[in-house]
Design a protein around this motif. Sequence first.
Motif, PDB file in Angstrom:
ATOM      1  N   SER A  35     -36.726  30.824 -21.638  1.00  0.00           N
ATOM      2  CA  SER A  35     -36.813  32.087 -22.363  1.00  0.00           C
ATOM      3  C   SER A  35     -35.633  32.124 -23.312  1.00  0.00           C
ATOM      4  O   SER A  35     -34.476  32.098 -22.870  1.00  0.00           O
ATOM      5  N   VAL A  36     -35.904  32.163 -24.604  1.00  0.00           N
ATOM      6  CA  VAL A  36     -34.874  32.050 -25.631  1.00  0.00           C
ATOM      7  C   VAL A  36     -34.889  33.289 -26.511  1.00  0.00           C
ATOM      8  O   VAL A  36     -35.951  33.709 -26.985  1.00  0.00           O
ATOM      9  N   SER A  66     -35.929  21.345 -17.585  1.00  0.00           N
ATOM     10  CA  SER A  66     -36.383  21.445 -18.974  1.00  0.00           C
ATOM     11  C   SER A  66     -35.202  21.675 -19.904  1.00  0.00           C
ATOM     12  O   SER A  66     -34.354  22.540 -19.642  1.00  0.00           O
ATOM     13  N   SER A  67     -35.146  20.894 -20.976  1.00  0.00           N
ATOM     14  CA  SER A  67     -34.147  21.103 -22.017  1.00  0.00           C
ATOM     15  C   SER A  67     -34.721  20.602 -23.334  1.00  0.00           C
ATOM     16  O   SER A  67     -35.673  19.815 -23.356  1.00  0.00           O
ATOM     17  N   GLY A  68     -34.163  21.055 -24.431  1.00  0.00           N
ATOM     18  CA  GLY A  68     -34.661  20.616 -25.721  1.00  0.00           C
ATOM     19  C   GLY A  68     -34.046  21.389 -26.865  1.00  0.00           C
ATOM     20  O   GLY A  68     -33.118  22.190 -26.681  1.00  0.00           O
ATOM     21  N   SER A  69     -34.567  21.150 -28.044  1.00  0.00           N
ATOM     22  CA  SER A  69     -34.098  21.803 -29.265  1.00  0.00           C
ATOM     23  C   SER A  69     -35.236  22.608 -29.885  1.00  0.00           C
ATOM     24  O   SER A  69     -36.411  22.294 -29.692  1.00  0.00           O
ATOM     25  N   TRP A  70     -34.877  23.630 -30.650  1.00  0.00           N
ATOM     26  CA  TRP A  70     -35.884  24.482 -31.277  1.00  0.00           C
ATOM     27  C   TRP A  70     -35.362  25.014 -32.605  1.00  0.00           C
ATOM     28  O   TRP A  70     -34.153  25.033 -32.857  1.00  0.00           O
ATOM     29  N   PHE A 112     -44.087  30.654 -55.017  1.00  0.00           N
ATOM     30  CA  PHE A 112     -44.308  30.578 -53.571  1.00  0.00           C
ATOM     31  C   PHE A 112     -42.996  30.303 -52.835  1.00  0.00           C
ATOM     32  O   PHE A 112     -42.178  29.504 -53.283  1.00  0.00           O
ATOM     33  N   SER A 113     -42.838  30.965 -51.691  1.00  0.00           N
ATOM     34  CA  SER A 113     -41.662  30.756 -50.856  1.00  0.00           C
ATOM     35  C   SER A 113     -41.745  29.417 -50.138  1.00  0.00           C
ATOM     36  O   SER A 113     -42.827  28.919 -49.832  1.00  0.00           O
ATOM     37  N   ARG A 114     -40.584  28.842 -49.823  1.00  0.00           N
ATOM     38  CA  ARG A 114     -40.527  27.648 -48.993  1.00  0.00           C
ATOM     39  C   ARG A 114     -40.488  28.062 -47.525  1.00  0.00           C
ATOM     40  O   ARG A 114     -40.205  29.211 -47.187  1.00  0.00           O
ATOM     41  N   LEU A 115     -40.774  27.099 -46.667  1.00  0.00           N
ATOM     42  CA  LEU A 115     -40.627  27.328 -45.239  1.00  0.00           C
ATOM     43  C   LEU A 115     -39.138  27.238 -44.915  1.00  0.00           C
ATOM     44  O   LEU A 115     -38.527  26.169 -45.028  1.00  0.00           O
ATOM     45  N   VAL A 116     -38.554  28.360 -44.538  1.00  0.00           N
ATOM     46  CA  VAL A 116     -37.112  28.478 -44.373  1.00  0.00           C
ATOM     47  C   VAL A 116     -36.747  28.586 -42.897  1.00  0.00           C
ATOM     48  O   VAL A 116     -37.381  29.331 -42.148  1.00  0.00           O
ATOM     49  N   VAL A 117     -35.740  27.841 -42.477  1.00  0.00           N
ATOM     50  CA  VAL A 117     -35.242  27.911 -41.107  1.00  0.00           C
ATOM     51  C   VAL A 117     -34.411  29.179 -40.959  1.00  0.00           C
ATOM     52  O   VAL A 117     -33.415  29.369 -41.653  1.00  0.00           O
ATOM     53  N   LEU A 118     -34.823  30.045 -40.046  1.00  0.00           N
ATOM     54  CA  LEU A 118     -34.116  31.305 -39.815  1.00  0.00           C
ATOM     55  C   LEU A 118     -33.072  31.172 -38.713  1.00  0.00           C
ATOM     56  O   LEU A 118     -31.965  31.688 -38.835  1.00  0.00           O
ATOM     57  N   HIS A 119     -33.433  30.531 -37.610  1.00  0.00           N
ATOM     58  CA  HIS A 119     -32.518  30.315 -36.496  1.00  0.00           C
ATOM     59  C   HIS A 119     -32.840  28.966 -35.861  1.00  0.00           C
ATOM     60  O   HIS A 119     -33.962  28.451 -35.997  1.00  0.00           O
ATOM     61  N   LYS A 120     -31.891  28.405 -35.152  1.00  0.00           N
ATOM     62  CA  LYS A 120     -32.130  27.171 -34.412  1.00  0.00           C
ATOM     63  C   LYS A 120     -31.174  27.111 -33.235  1.00  0.00           C
ATOM     64  O   LYS A 120     -30.164  27.833 -33.181  1.00  0.00           O
ATOM     65  N   GLY A 121     -31.502  26.255 -32.277  1.00  0.00           N
ATOM     66  CA  GLY A 121     -30.648  26.145 -31.106  1.00  0.00           C
ATOM     67  C   GLY A 121     -31.214  25.176 -30.097  1.00  0.00           C
ATOM     68  O   GLY A 121     -32.065  24.335 -30.410  1.00  0.00           O
ATOM     69  N   THR A 122     -30.759  25.291 -28.868  1.00  0.00           N
ATOM     70  CA  THR A 122     -31.215  24.441 -27.774  1.00  0.00           C
ATOM     71  C   THR A 122     -31.511  25.321 -26.562  1.00  0.00           C
ATOM     72  O   THR A 122     -31.107  26.483 -26.506  1.00  0.00           O
ATOM     73  N   TRP A 123     -32.220  24.759 -25.599  1.00  0.00           N
ATOM     74  CA  TRP A 123     -32.425  25.449 -24.329  1.00  0.00           C
ATOM     75  C   TRP A 123     -32.166  24.475 -23.187  1.00  0.00           C
ATOM     76  O   TRP A 123     -32.339  23.267 -23.327  1.00  0.00           O
TER      77      TRP A 123
END
Length: 218
Positions: A39-40, A89-93, A20-31
């Motif tokens: 809109s990101v 509005s600001s945050g991380s994703w 089974f595959s792991r949950l992998v982070v593909l991209h990340k950033g902030t807004w």
Amino acid sequence: MTYGVQFTNNSDVVILDSEFSRLVVLHKGTWVNGGSGASVGFPQTITTVEPPLVFVRPDQSSTLCFCLVNGSPGAWTGFSFRGIVGQYSSGSWFCAAFQSAPIATYGFRIWDGAGKLLFDSGTPAAQFTRIIAGWSYLGSSSTGQGTSRLSWTAYSPLDSGDFMLLNNIAMDIAGGTSRQGNMYAFWDYANNRLVMQVVGVDIQTSLYTPVVFAKPIS
């Protein structure tokens, strides 16, 4: 599993295996948005058939509604949501999927029996941390536009550093006999709680939509 490789932690929980595959982070950033919502765009198009899992964490008390994972199967390009007009509005994703990519120049990789790459030691992973599946009804109020706003909450502190899955918030809620309702998620930092709201005409007082949280693994 009948063959292959498997890793368990000190609690005998399987954290990695060759099936089974792991949950992998593909991209990340902030807004950052001085108006309402965000809109990101992803740095690169995500080619999974299913929408990637998008997780968000606002920096301040915020309302997220009309959430979308933008794109189409095999070509997911970003995500968006609306907020309260005029509300900063600001945050991380981060976005994640159950897949891996051969990016490490050295390290360790695992493939399944069909040759699919399941793990690459250079690919960052994420871990589900908790889920809210039961809600307490707070009541209903009129929007003044012919609809009602129903609210629910549950004990699940926001100061843990977890990120909330946006995909579930993007789903509409069925009405009792007619139209569906739109779902809103209010991060209430002042009271350290998440408040879920649904705006519609004939919404039921029970909420069954789960809210899922996760964290990137550093």
